[in-house]
Design an enzyme around this catalytic site. Structure first.
Site, PDB file in Angstrom:
ATOM      1  N   ASP A 196       4.113  -4.879  -7.510  1.00  0.00           N
ATOM      2  CA  ASP A 196       3.531  -3.625  -7.026  1.00  0.00           C
ATOM      3  C   ASP A 196       4.110  -2.416  -7.751  1.00  0.00           C
ATOM      4  O   ASP A 196       3.643  -1.294  -7.560  1.00  0.00           O
ATOM      5  CB  ASP A 196       3.728  -3.480  -5.507  1.00  0.00           C
ATOM      6  N   ASN A 197       5.119  -2.643  -8.575  1.00  0.00           N
ATOM      7  CA  ASN A 197       5.675  -1.552  -9.373  1.00  0.00           C
ATOM      8  C   ASN A 197       5.371  -1.759 -10.855  1.00  0.00           C
ATOM      9  O   ASN A 197       6.064  -1.226 -11.718  1.00  0.00           O
ATOM     10  CB  ASN A 197       7.183  -1.449  -9.154  1.00  0.00           C
ATOM     11  N   LYS A 249       4.040  12.317  -2.979  1.00  0.00           N
ATOM     12  CA  LYS A 249       4.876  11.212  -2.521  1.00  0.00           C
ATOM     13  C   LYS A 249       5.887  11.759  -1.515  1.00  0.00           C
ATOM     14  O   LYS A 249       6.659  12.656  -1.855  1.00  0.00           O
ATOM     15  CB  LYS A 249       5.585  10.596  -3.730  1.00  0.00           C
ATOM     16  N   ASP A 259       8.569   6.161   7.932  1.00  0.00           N
ATOM     17  CA  ASP A 259       8.221   7.504   8.388  1.00  0.00           C
ATOM     18  C   ASP A 259       7.304   8.239   7.407  1.00  0.00           C
ATOM     19  O   ASP A 259       6.888   9.372   7.682  1.00  0.00           O
ATOM     20  CB  ASP A 259       9.500   8.325   8.635  1.00  0.00           C
ATOM     21  N   ASP A 291       7.776   4.033 -10.354  1.00  0.00           N
ATOM     22  CA  ASP A 291       8.744   3.766  -9.284  1.00  0.00           C
ATOM     23  C   ASP A 291      10.182   3.893  -9.775  1.00  0.00           C
ATOM     24  O   ASP A 291      10.762   2.940 -10.293  1.00  0.00           O
ATOM     25  CB  ASP A 291       8.517   2.407  -8.613  1.00  0.00           C
ATOM     26  N   ARG A 332       3.769   6.098   1.861  1.00  0.00           N
ATOM     27  CA  ARG A 332       4.210   7.503   2.002  1.00  0.00           C
ATOM     28  C   ARG A 332       3.718   8.332   0.829  1.00  0.00           C
ATOM     29  O   ARG A 332       4.372   9.274   0.410  1.00  0.00           O
ATOM     30  CB  ARG A 332       5.712   7.551   2.076  1.00  0.00           C
ATOM     31  N   GLY A 351       0.819  -1.221   0.000  1.00  0.00           N
ATOM     32  CA  GLY A 351       0.000   0.000   0.000  1.00  0.00           C
ATOM     33  C   GLY A 351       0.845   1.259   0.000  1.00  0.00           C
ATOM     34  O   GLY A 351       2.057   1.209   0.203  1.00  0.00           O
ATOM     35  N   ARG A 376       3.362  13.572  -8.126  1.00  0.00           N
ATOM     36  CA  ARG A 376       3.434  12.626  -9.243  1.00  0.00           C
ATOM     37  C   ARG A 376       2.080  12.565  -9.946  1.00  0.00           C
ATOM     38  O   ARG A 376       1.033  12.587  -9.297  1.00  0.00           O
ATOM     39  CB  ARG A 376       3.814  11.252  -8.694  1.00  0.00           C
TER      40      ARG A 376
HETATM   41  P1  AMP Z   1       9.055   0.883  -3.152  1.00  0.00           P
HETATM   42  O1  AMP Z   1      10.358   0.236  -2.883  1.00  0.00           O
HETATM   43  O2  AMP Z   1       9.145   2.376  -3.371  1.00  0.00           O
HETATM   44  O3  AMP Z   1       8.287   0.219  -4.239  1.00  0.00           O
HETATM   45  O4  AMP Z   1       8.199   0.760  -1.805  1.00  0.00           O
HETATM   46  C1  AMP Z   1       7.742  -0.461  -1.301  1.00  0.00           C
HETATM   47  C2  AMP Z   1       6.757  -0.207  -0.201  1.00  0.00           C
HETATM   48  O5  AMP Z   1       7.364   0.438   0.907  1.00  0.00           O
HETATM   49  C3  AMP Z   1       5.582   0.670  -0.602  1.00  0.00           C
HETATM   50  O6  AMP Z   1       4.441   0.158   0.028  1.00  0.00           O
HETATM   51  C4  AMP Z   1       5.976   2.019  -0.042  1.00  0.00           C
HETATM   52  O7  AMP Z   1       4.858   2.841   0.187  1.00  0.00           O
HETATM   53  C5  AMP Z   1       6.676   1.643   1.241  1.00  0.00           C
HETATM   54  N1  AMP Z   1       7.625   2.675   1.700  1.00  0.00           N
HETATM   55  C6  AMP Z   1       8.817   3.004   1.136  1.00  0.00           C
HETATM   56  N2  AMP Z   1       9.421   3.986   1.832  1.00  0.00           N
HETATM   57  C7  AMP Z   1       8.605   4.306   2.867  1.00  0.00           C
HETATM   58  C8  AMP Z   1       8.661   5.241   3.956  1.00  0.00           C
HETATM   59  N3  AMP Z   1       9.696   6.068   4.114  1.00  0.00           N
HETATM   60  N4  AMP Z   1       7.621   5.272   4.811  1.00  0.00           N
HETATM   61  C9  AMP Z   1       6.567   4.427   4.672  1.00  0.00           C
HETATM   62  N5  AMP Z   1       6.461   3.531   3.678  1.00  0.00           N
HETATM   63  C10 AMP Z   1       7.451   3.459   2.793  1.00  0.00           C
HETATM   64 MG    MG Z   2       6.859   1.072  -5.345  1.00  0.00          MG
END
Ligand code: AMP
Ligand code: MG
Length: 466
Positions: A226-227, A86, A98, A236, A66, A63, A150
């Site tokens: 998810d990407n 974002k 965070d 992403d 952030r 989900g 975004r």
């Molecule tokens: P990503 O690697 O950007 O595809 O992120 C994978 C998951 O981690 C997604 O659900 C993001 O929303 C979550 N995520 C990444 N960085 C953060 C963060 N700093 N705080 C909360 N969720 C995060």
């Molecule tokens: Mg992602």
């Protein structure tokens, strides 16, 4: 939670206009909206739920951890666009995170997504960057916080379907599939088999997309389900990077230890991701489970052929060809083998074909001890060009119009981000951004960005730590 001191540091005027927004108003008041401190009057912000296979392992709940979807806008093209912040703070899906983002990764996504758009590749877009005036912590290091705005045709992912499938929520999947059809494939509404056709349409978009990536040397780096969008947009920009020296095994991401998402694996991974999507759609495709599997399989198994067709057409264009001949695939593959053997720069080599039509000796010299091998290949290629009976000038122009002179070279991206983050100097970022907006421009060839990196500059790694 409002951020302390939001400052608008980058605004995409062209995109703002395309979305029927006034850049002048955004320049003066945008910081409040782009930080999430003030919500547009009619906005009902939501965080989207999704699941996903990360490096092959299924996580039933990820989900927007952030990100916040502010709402939708209708652009000048009468299409509907999601507008998402974002890095705007925690959501119900933040888990241990965070909810924040650092200035470096935010600027990186802005730069590379807009460079992809300028290359003509479907992608989420970047409208604005604000700094928050707050410090975020990554690996015990303080970083300036930032928020990216975004814009996407939609933020629906393969993982969005998986979220409902993991909960056995058949109604949820049907509602989502109908929504995707209405939004991205309205032509399918009245089809006899709309859900099978939806799978085929998404597969076709992914085949076209991943072919485009390979044709410019783009390595996404984190092709988790998810990407992977159903709209066919690149999404992403965490650990992505462009390949310099041609090597199909190229991997930049520090966390991709086994090379799952290496350059040449990308089509196979896209097919794997589509198979995960297909699994969620089976009950909608056919009430008879065996028939559903057989029908979905036809599409998944057809992916390789769809991909190859897009890739080969792209390769033909890169080589200045328009007609189709059976030998074209070997012509393209032999050139790539030559680049691999010679350790040649992917971007520079393809662009230089424009000069090789007229046998510019400098081109063969570029291949060093492999010059003889290049000459043999080039002779075969030139006779293929001649068979098309077109004006060589036209062929040259075609090569220049599809092979970029400049790509976001990793060392240049890093130094621009370094100046922005550590010295508060956005000038190198802006210069780089401007160059990347005209990647096919003949003048771009004069830029030092058109030069391949030196050896130490090539040892490059990307990190997901966004
Ligand atoms: P990503 O690697 O950007 O595809 O992120 C994978 C998951 O981690 C997604 O659900 C993001 O929303 C979550 N995520 C990444 N960085 C953060 C963060 N700093 N705080 C909360 N969720 C995060
Ligand atoms: Mg992602």
């Amino acid at each position: 939670m409002p951020v302390k001191n939001p400052k608008l540091i980058v605004l995409n005027h062209n995109l703002a206009r395309d979305l029927r927004l006034d850049p002048a108003i955004l320049s003066s008041r945008g910081h409040a909206f782009f930080s999430g401190n003030v919500l547009p009057a009619d906005a009902k912000p939501i965080a989207l739920a999704y699941a996903g296979h990360q490096f092959g392992h299924f996580v039933p709940q990820l989900g927007d951890g952030r990100a916040i979807l502010l709402g939708e806008l209708i652009g000048n093209d009468n299409q509907r666009y999601d507008v998402q912040l974002k890095g705007s703070g925690q959501t119900p899906f933040s888990r241990q995170g965070d909810g924040r983002a650092g200035l470096g990764p935010v600027l990186r996504e802005y730069l590379i997504s807009e460079a992809m758009h300028a290359l003509g590749i479907p992608t989420t877009r970047s409208l604005a960057v604000v700094t928050t005036g707050e410090t975020i912590w990554r690996e015990q290091r303080p970083l300036p916080g930032a928020i990216l705005t975004r814009v996407a045709a939609s933020h629906i992912r393969v993982g969005t379907f998986q979220y409902f499938a993991a909960r056995g929520d058949q109604n949820g999947i049907r509602t989502l599939a109908d929504h995707v059809i209405a939004r991205h494939d309205p032509d399918l509404t009245h089809q006899e088999r709309p859900y099978l056709a939806l799978l085929a349409a998404i597969a076709e978009r992914q085949a076209a997309l991943v072919a485009r990536w390979l044709l410019v040397g783009f390595i996404h780096g984190v092709m988790n389900t998810d990407n992977t969008t159903v709209s066919g947009e690149t999404i992403d920009y965490g650990p992505c990077a462009f390949m310099d020296t041609y090597d199909p095994a190229t991997v930049f991401s520090s966390i991709d230890q086994w090379g799952r998402y290496a350059y040449a694996n990308q089509p196979e991974i896209a097919a794997w991701n589509l198979a995960r999507l297909a699994e969620t759609l089976l009950p909608l495709i056919n009430p008879d489970p065996d028939k559903a599997v057989a029908e979905a399989n036809t599409i998944i198994e057809g992916f390789a052929e769809r991909f190859t067709s897009h890739w080969l057409n792209g390769m033909r264009a890169k080589m200045g060809l328009v007609l189709k001949e059976p030998e074209d695939i070997s012509l393209a593959e032999e050139f790539l083998t030559l680049l691999h053997n010679a350790g040649a720069d992917f971007t520079v080599s393809f662009r230089s074909l424009s000069r090789a039509i007229a046998e510019d000796p400098q081109v063969s010299e570029m291949f060093g001890e492999h010059a003889a091998q290049f000459k043999i290949w080039a002779t075969r290629w030139r006779s293929r060009l001649t068979r098309e009976g077109r004006d060589p000038k036209q062929q040259e122009e075609q090569i220049l119009s599809v092979n970029p002179a400049v790509i976001p070279r990793n060392h240049r991206v890093e130094s621009a981000l370094d100046a922005a983050v550590n010295d508060g100097n956005l000038e190198p970022f802006q210069t780089l951004f401007d160059l990347l907006q005209k990647p096919y421009d003949i003048n771009a060839e004069q830029s030092d960005l058109a030069q391949p990196p030196t050896q130490p500059q090539r040892d490059y790694q990307t990190f997901c730590g966004t």
